[in-house]
Design an enzyme around this catalytic site. Structure first.
Site, mmCIF file in Angstrom:
data_model
loop_
_atom_site.group_PDB
_atom_site.id
_atom_site.type_symbol
_atom_site.label_atom_id
_atom_site.label_comp_id
_atom_site.label_asym_id
_atom_site.label_seq_id
_atom_site.Cartn_x
_atom_site.Cartn_y
_atom_site.Cartn_z
ATOM 1 C CG ASP A 208 -0.260 0.017 2.536
ATOM 2 O OD1 ASP A 208 0.785 -0.645 2.654
ATOM 3 O OD2 ASP A 208 -0.754 0.690 3.469
ATOM 4 C CD GLU B 298 4.221 0.949 6.955
ATOM 5 O OE1 GLU B 298 5.010 1.299 7.844
ATOM 6 O OE2 GLU B 298 3.913 1.696 5.995
#
Length: 385
Positions: free
Chosen positions: A75, A142
């Protein structure tokens, strides 16, 4: 061939719009690639009532211990002003030796480098994994809340009885040049919201009111003036920064009812968040009285250190062999998923440079991808000797 393979995989990952917590299909790209190499892949999807669905991946090749794990995230943060990008944030264009795109440095480039390094390492053993395992612990959560990602993946590994002997997290660690810095720990982070309560009244009659701003100023002054420590061998001094003070008072002649402030402490391994909470609470109690304040805490992670030893020497030697640079062992920077992985196994961090993460026009040097792949391969060669 090595750099082109790494570049192609990095481009494929960057071309995925995976702004947290929507991974797009970044995890799927890695699952497809690693499956073709021979990894056994487990897509792990977690969600809860408060946070959205997150796709994660645990992939392993080989059997049992030692299990060398690579930790990372697919991400990314939002691209910002798209019109300001030299190339589109998901174009993955190479311009003058630079691979442009969101996630190039943080950290799709490192994920691609490790995947190619693992493939080349296995090929160097005639396509057979030596005794032990190589694994990937990849999350799509994250940059966001970090709730349905790595923490829940580690719980799943415990339930499966799956060992990780060491983990290398591929966060960007180098300030300017690849090979400058290896992270062997991180500072802890505690965010505090303080509300000081008072009594509203007219500024001309202060005796009939109770001004919370006066107490807030005293609290923040006392907190800032406290020397928490002078640092340690591997950590800088712990530091408190006030990030906002808000009263919401539009009138110049009214004493407000309450005042709010937020502050963040980045602390080293001389402290634990519970002790810092007690210190803050006691100081507020002393200045504001028992019922004169409210506190809300959010701990992003505790400070930790992976003491210099075999793991750091392994990484340092590989870096020196490829770049000729002696890296500094450091604990600077923000938090990463290493803060939760360290409770499962020894963890260390090394990736690309940190020149452009989260910026418009994020890029990584193609040459650095080449070198990073070679460094990771050398680490595996030395680890599985």
């Amino acid at each position: 061939m090595m750099s082109s393979d790494t570049l192609k995989l990095a481009q494929k990952l960057i071309q995925v719009d995976s702004v947290t917590p929507d991974d797009g299909h970044g995890i799927a790209v890695m699952q497809e690639y690693l499956s073709d190499v021979g990894f056994e892949c487990h897509e792990l999807v977690f969600e809860d009532d408060e946070h959205g669905k997150v796709h994660n991946l645990y992939a392993r090749i080989g059997e049992g211990s030692p299990n060398f794990c690579f930790g990372g995230h697919t991400d990314v943060v939002p691209p910002g002003n798209i019109a300001a990008w030299r190339a589109g944030p998901y174009s993955a264009e190479v311009i003058e030796g630079r691979l442009h795109g969101r996630g190039a440095e943080d950290m799709k480039g490192a994920i691609a480098a490790f995947a190619i390094a693992a493939k080349q390492f296995i090929e160097s053993n005639n396509g057979v994994m030596p005794k032990g395992s190589i694994s990937f612990l990849l999350t799509g959560d994250e940059e966001g809340p970090g709730v349905n990602g790595t923490p829940k993946m580690l719980n799943w590994l415990r339930e499966q009885g799956e060992p990780l002997d060491v983990c290398l997290v591929g966060e960007p660690t180098n300030p300017e040049i690849l090979g400058e810095m290896v992270k062997i720990g991180r500072r802890g982070s505690i965010i505090t919201e303080l509300v000081v309560l008072g009594k509203q009244g007219h500024v001309a009659y202060p005796a009939l009111a109770d001004n919370p701003v006066t107490k807030m100023v005293e609290v923040l002054h006392s907190l800032k003036n406290e020397v928490l420590d002078v640092g340690t061998e591997f950590f800088p001094p712990s530091n408190l920064e006030v990030t906002t003070v808000d009263v919401g008072n539009s009138s110049v002649n009214v004493i407000p009812e309450q005042a709010m402030a937020r502050f963040n402490i980045r602390f080293n391994d001389l402290h634990h968040s519970d002790d810092l909470k007690k210190w803050i609470d006691l100081l507020c109690h002393k200045i504001c009285g028992k019922d004169g304040y409210r506190l809300k805490f959010r701990v992003s992670g505790e400070a930790f250190l992976t003491p210099p030893g075999e793991l750091s020497a392994l990484v340092v030697n590989a870096i020196k062999r490829v770049t000729g640079i002696e890296p500094v062992l450091s604990t600077t920077g923000g938090t990463s998923d290493a803060r939760v992985i360290k409770d499962y196994c020894p963890v260390i961090e090394f990736g690309t440079t940190g020149r452009t993460p989260h910026m418009v026009n994020e890029y990584v040097l193609v040459e650095d991808l080449n070198k990073l792949t070679e460094i990771y391969k050398n680490i595996l060669l030395d680890y599985f000797k």
